[in-house]
Design a protein around this motif. Structure first.
Motif, PDB file in Angstrom:
ATOM      1  N   ARG A   9     -45.967 -27.822 -18.868  1.00 31.99           N
ATOM      2  CA  ARG A   9     -46.573 -28.819 -18.090  1.00 31.99           C
ATOM      3  C   ARG A   9     -48.057 -29.994 -18.779  1.00 31.99           C
ATOM      4  NH1 ARG A   9     -49.555 -24.885 -13.510  1.00 31.99           N
ATOM      5  NH2 ARG A   9     -50.994 -24.010 -15.289  1.00 31.99           N
ATOM      6  N   ASP A  10     -48.090 -28.990 -19.906  1.00 33.66           N
ATOM      7  CA  ASP A  10     -48.778 -30.276 -20.725  1.00 33.66           C
ATOM      8  C   ASP A  10     -48.437 -30.680 -21.291  1.00 33.66           C
ATOM      9  OD1 ASP A  10     -50.977 -27.582 -19.931  1.00 33.66           O
ATOM     10  OD2 ASP A  10     -50.569 -26.850 -22.141  1.00 33.66           O
TER      11      ASP A  10
ATOM     12  N   ALA B 134     -52.585 -35.439 -38.423  1.00 32.05           N
ATOM     13  CA  ALA B 134     -53.794 -35.597 -37.464  1.00 32.05           C
ATOM     14  C   ALA B 134     -53.814 -34.402 -36.535  1.00 32.05           C
ATOM     15  CB  ALA B 134     -53.134 -36.914 -36.394  1.00 32.05           C
ATOM     16  N   PRO B 135     -54.550 -33.738 -35.847  1.00 31.30           N
ATOM     17  CA  PRO B 135     -55.057 -32.814 -34.602  1.00 31.30           C
ATOM     18  C   PRO B 135     -53.500 -33.025 -33.943  1.00 31.30           C
ATOM     19  CG  PRO B 135     -56.174 -33.667 -34.208  1.00 31.30           C
ATOM     20  CD  PRO B 135     -56.322 -35.007 -35.337  1.00 31.30           C
ATOM     21  N   LEU B 136     -52.776 -31.940 -33.267  1.00 33.08           N
ATOM     22  CA  LEU B 136     -51.564 -31.920 -32.225  1.00 33.08           C
ATOM     23  C   LEU B 136     -52.892 -31.650 -31.286  1.00 33.08           C
ATOM     24  CD1 LEU B 136     -49.102 -30.795 -31.508  1.00 33.08           C
ATOM     25  CD2 LEU B 136     -49.442 -28.509 -31.368  1.00 33.08           C
ATOM     26  N   THR B 137     -53.143 -32.634 -30.372  1.00 29.10           N
ATOM     27  CA  THR B 137     -53.533 -33.106 -29.369  1.00 29.10           C
ATOM     28  C   THR B 137     -53.066 -32.651 -27.803  1.00 29.10           C
ATOM     29  OG1 THR B 137     -55.397 -34.505 -30.256  1.00 29.10           O
ATOM     30  CG2 THR B 137     -55.514 -34.451 -28.154  1.00 29.10           C
TER      31      THR B 137
ATOM     32  N   ILE C 233     -45.858 -37.269 -25.500  1.00 33.33           N
ATOM     33  CA  ILE C 233     -44.833 -36.564 -25.087  1.00 33.33           C
ATOM     34  C   ILE C 233     -44.992 -35.424 -24.016  1.00 33.33           C
ATOM     35  CG2 ILE C 233     -43.548 -37.728 -27.127  1.00 33.33           C
ATOM     36  CD1 ILE C 233     -44.916 -35.286 -28.381  1.00 33.33           C
ATOM     37  N   LYS C 234     -43.676 -35.195 -23.578  1.00 30.73           N
ATOM     38  CA  LYS C 234     -44.306 -33.876 -22.896  1.00 30.73           C
ATOM     39  C   LYS C 234     -44.124 -32.372 -23.791  1.00 30.73           C
ATOM     40  CE  LYS C 234     -42.194 -35.231 -18.328  1.00 30.73           C
ATOM     41  NZ  LYS C 234     -41.152 -35.364 -17.578  1.00 30.73           N
TER      42      LYS C 234
ATOM     43  N   ARG D 282     -40.345 -40.657 -26.060  1.00 25.77           N
ATOM     44  CA  ARG D 282     -41.919 -41.404 -27.162  1.00 25.77           C
ATOM     45  C   ARG D 282     -42.530 -42.620 -25.991  1.00 25.77           C
ATOM     46  NH1 ARG D 282     -42.663 -40.168 -33.354  1.00 25.77           N
ATOM     47  NH2 ARG D 282     -40.717 -38.478 -33.294  1.00 25.77           N
ATOM     48  N   ASN D 283     -44.324 -42.242 -26.062  1.00 24.40           N
ATOM     49  CA  ASN D 283     -44.762 -43.338 -24.964  1.00 24.40           C
ATOM     50  C   ASN D 283     -45.951 -43.573 -25.820  1.00 24.40           C
ATOM     51  OD1 ASN D 283     -43.804 -42.727 -21.598  1.00 24.40           O
ATOM     52  ND2 ASN D 283     -44.223 -40.620 -23.053  1.00 24.40           N
TER      53      ASN D 283
END
Length: 744
Positions: A521-522, A532-535, A575-576, A601-602
């Motif tokens: 659900r994240d 880049a960090p996986l945020t 993304i989900k 992708r958004n």
């Protein structure tokens, strides 16, 4: 206050170093050090005396010294090369060149003769030359069209001038006939005496110092000649002839083996700022100082050491103390100190340029004649090299030509030494126009001085305001309350809407977040560019508002490689969680910290880079970081950070000092926001602060302390803590506490 040694001082110290109890003849040379850029120290073993140290400061001083500056931890190249050529050698002679500020120290090492030459006129130099006068090594290499001081070049001594120890009446009459200046300036410049000694000679002779040189009579010259011999008699003795005659031959006593000169080494003192202080050091008495208080010494070397050496060591201590004091100063105190130092510099520049302008007017005729000669030569088509040759010929006819120290053909300027001051002149301008150049500098520094005074006043007002604020907070100290959390090893923040966002620091922590803490659900954020960090936004199954999405996007781009690259904006997408995988297509490989994204992708375009740090003082006390809007919601004393010029370590220390000054409690700040803890919140790369003054959220710390001595912290709302609790999913496997809310 005396800044350097005169020719008479050099004559006196050379006389002592070459004869008598202070003689260094036959001394063996030990190690050589270079405590500062312009100073060298030669360790000596003096026969029947023991160890001593000869200190040489180029352009300023030479004497035996007991006041020794600390040697550098890593020796520089120049003293190491001096050791190579001189260490173990024996000093065979110490001489002064033609009553000039040049000392020649003869050295023999392994049968090889060399000479250490010390130039004590500005800017000064120290060189070794071989038996053929070829430069082996200079301290400061010099390359000018009229002078080259470099290894392999022949060292050329300045053109000899008449020594006041040997001057005769015809010498004076010839100098006066060719001079356009007054008597005192002619005596000062043509006989290498300087202003103080030239005025002393005129006073002893009973001659009007301002009388034009061309009006001087033979009687004047006779009186001046006698006065010079009388003044310098401690440095010389009459060899033969009429001892009452001013034209008698003189011989330096330093040439008498084993006999020291009969000097009266002294410090001359006067009241400066209400305190009796030494302002001059002399080898003998002067009439002009007869009413001043004096302190006498057993040798001129000792007098020089107490004047120059002791002062140099005191300056080192003052610098160290100032540096130590500066470390303990607050932001305003440090700023005030810097502003006051700048003000002092401006005042010195104003004084210096006023003096230079006045010196130009004082030498009006001489400068005008010199400019006329140069412009005439240029008008006839002479090159600058030809002009240099002409000037050498003109030095006898044009006294000012003797004072040219440099010519710059590129700018059409010359540098002249007048009354002991180095002055730059543009030959295309008149004498008043050249003086006006210095007066313009005075105007410029006057404006800077006014600005500095205003800035000092503003700083003092700010200090008063801060003192009032600190007084209002007096009565208790902040108490640190800090716990360990699972997310401390990652990058994280709580959004302004209360959602918890976590990101990796590197490939390993990206992997750990993906494997341990990412739920279906994240939402996941990443930049278009790699590095880049996986945020991850921990949604807790709730709908995430646009404001949190924007903050997560800014978080992702700000802690990415874009910051290191110096960008101010970047693109990212979300993304989900189910779209992120580590399973590659057949034949592909996914390295550590990298992931495969599948599906739509958004995008967020041109997201501005920028983070903030703040102090969380409600419940748990700690430093927090992330997008400015989120930090403002949960923290106080906000400082915004943007890409800039300071590395991560420096900017973290800067922020720590600001917090320590603002809270007036370095102990507390170090517990909750040490430089290392702040660095965890700062993006890797170079940064800067938008403002040096922290932004206050509001008075969340009550002014009145509790009975236990701690300050009461307002817990105005627990909403954000509840939202965080709801935002965490299942399976974390450990107890978590954020803002006092626990999750099993």
């Amino acid at each position: 206050m005396k800044q350097d040694m005169s020719s008479a001082d050099v004559a006196a110290v050379v006389a002592e170093l070459s004869a008598g109890p202070k003689s260094i003849i036959d001394a063996k040379i030990g190690k050589i050090y270079q405590p500062t850029n312009e100073e060298i120290r030669i360790n000596l073993y003096v026969f029947h005396q023991g160890r001593d140290n000869l200190v040489i400061e180029a352009g300023k001083r030479i004497h035996l010294s007991k006041y020794l500056r600390a040697s550098p931890t890593l020796p520089q190249a120049f003293p190491m090369l001096l050791r190579k050529y001189l260490m173990g050698g024996r000093i065979t002679s110490v001489e002064q060149h033609d009553f000039d500020r040049i000392v020649k120290i003869g050295i023999e090492r392994g049968g090889v003769q060399s000479t250490l030459i010390v130039e004590l006129f500005a800017p000064g130099n120290v060189l070794i030359v071989d038996s053929e006068n070829r430069i082996i090594l200079p301290m400061n290499p010099v390359t000018m069209k009229d002078r080259r001081l470099r290894s392999g070049e022949i060292y050329e001594l300045p053109e000899a001038q008449i020594s006041p120890l040997k001057v005769k009446v015809p010498d004076l009459m010839e100098a006066f006939s060719k001079s356009t200046a007054d008597i005192v300036r002619t005596v000062a410049t043509r006989f290498n005496l300087g202003g103080v000694l030239a005025e002393e000679v005129c006073a002893r002779a009973g001659i009007d110092k301002s009388k034009p040189s061309k009006e001087a009579t033979e009687e004047d010259a006779f009186k001046l000649c006698n006065a010079m011999h009388d003044l310098f008699s401690p440095l010389s003795k009459i060899e033969a002839g009429d001892k009452g005659s001013a034209e008698a031959e003189l011989k330096s006593e330093s040439g008498v083996e084993g006999e020291a000169p009969k000097l009266r080494p002294q410090h001359v003192k006067k009241e400066i700022n209400g305190k009796l202080e030494t302002f001059d050091v002399l080898p003998f008495d002067l009439l002009r100082y007869s009413e001043f208080e004096k302190e006498y010494f057993d040798s001129f070397n000792t007098a020089l050491d107490e004047f120059f050496g002791k002062k140099a060591l005191e300056q080192v201590k003052e610098v160290k103390e100032a540096q130590k004091k500066e470390k303990t100063l607050g932001v305003y105190e440090r700023r005030l100190l810097q502003q006051e130092e700048s003000l002092a510099k401006f005042e010195k520049e104003i004084e210096k340029n006023n003096i230079l302008a006045e010196t130009i007017y004082a030498n009006y005729q001489a400068i005008e004649e010199l400019l006329s000669v140069l412009n005439g030569a240029r008008a006839k088509g002479y090159s600058w090299d030809e002009i240099r040759s002409i000037l050498k010929q003109a030095k006898k006819a044009v006294p000012a030509a003797q004072k040219i120290t440099n010519i710059d053909p590129r700018t059409g300027t010359i540098t002249v030494n007048l009354d002991g001051k180095s002055i730059s002149l543009d030959i295309r301008k008149t004498v008043p126009q050249n003086a006006q150049e210095y007066y313009e500098k005075v105007k410029k520094f006057n404006k800077k001085q006014d600005g500095a005074l205003k800035a000092i006043e503003d700083t003092k007002k700010a200090m008063e305001k801060k003192a009032v604020a600190k007084a209002a907070k007096a009565g208790g100290k902040l108490k640190a309350s800090r716990k360990k959390h699972w997310y401390d090893r990652f990058r994280w923040f709580v959004s302004s809407d209360g959602f918890f966002i976590v990101g990796g620091r590197d490939a390993d922590t990206n992997e750990e977040i993906f494997k341990k803490y990412l739920e279906k659900r994240d939402l996941v954020f990443h930049t278009q560019t790699p590095g880049a960090p996986l945020t991850v936004i921990k949604t807790g199954g709730k709908e995430v508002p646009e404001s949190t999405l924007q903050e997560a996007a800014q978080f992702a781009v700000s802690y990415s490689s874009l910051w290191k690259a110096g960008h101010f904006s970047g693109d990212c997408y979300w993304i989900k969680a189910e779209q992120v995988t580590k399973t590659p297509e057949s034949g592909e490989y996914v390295k550590k910290g990298a992931f495969i994204i599948r599906g739509e992708r958004n995008y967020f375009k041109d997201v501005p880079l920028g983070v903030a740090v703040g102090l969380e003082l409600k419940g748990e006390t700690r430093v927090i970081g992330g997008p400015a809007s989120a930090v403002r919601k949960h923290g106080d004393y906000i400082l915004e950070i943007v890409p800039g010029a300071f590395n991560q370590n420096d900017i973290s220390k800067k922020i720590y000092r600001i917090y320590a000054d603002e809270l007036n409690d370095p102990r507390f700040v170090k517990q909750i926001a040490s430089p290392d803890q702040i660095a965890m919140m700062v993006p890797p790369g170079e940064s800067n602060l938008k403002s040096q003054k922290p932004e206050r959220k509001g008075e969340s710390i009550k002014d009145k302390g509790k009975e236990d001595g701690t300050l009461e912290i307002d817990n105005e709302s627990e909403d954000s803590g509840e939202k965080i609790k709801e935002g965490f999913g299942e399976g974390f496997g450990e107890e978590i506490e954020i803002h006092g809310v626990k999750k099993a």
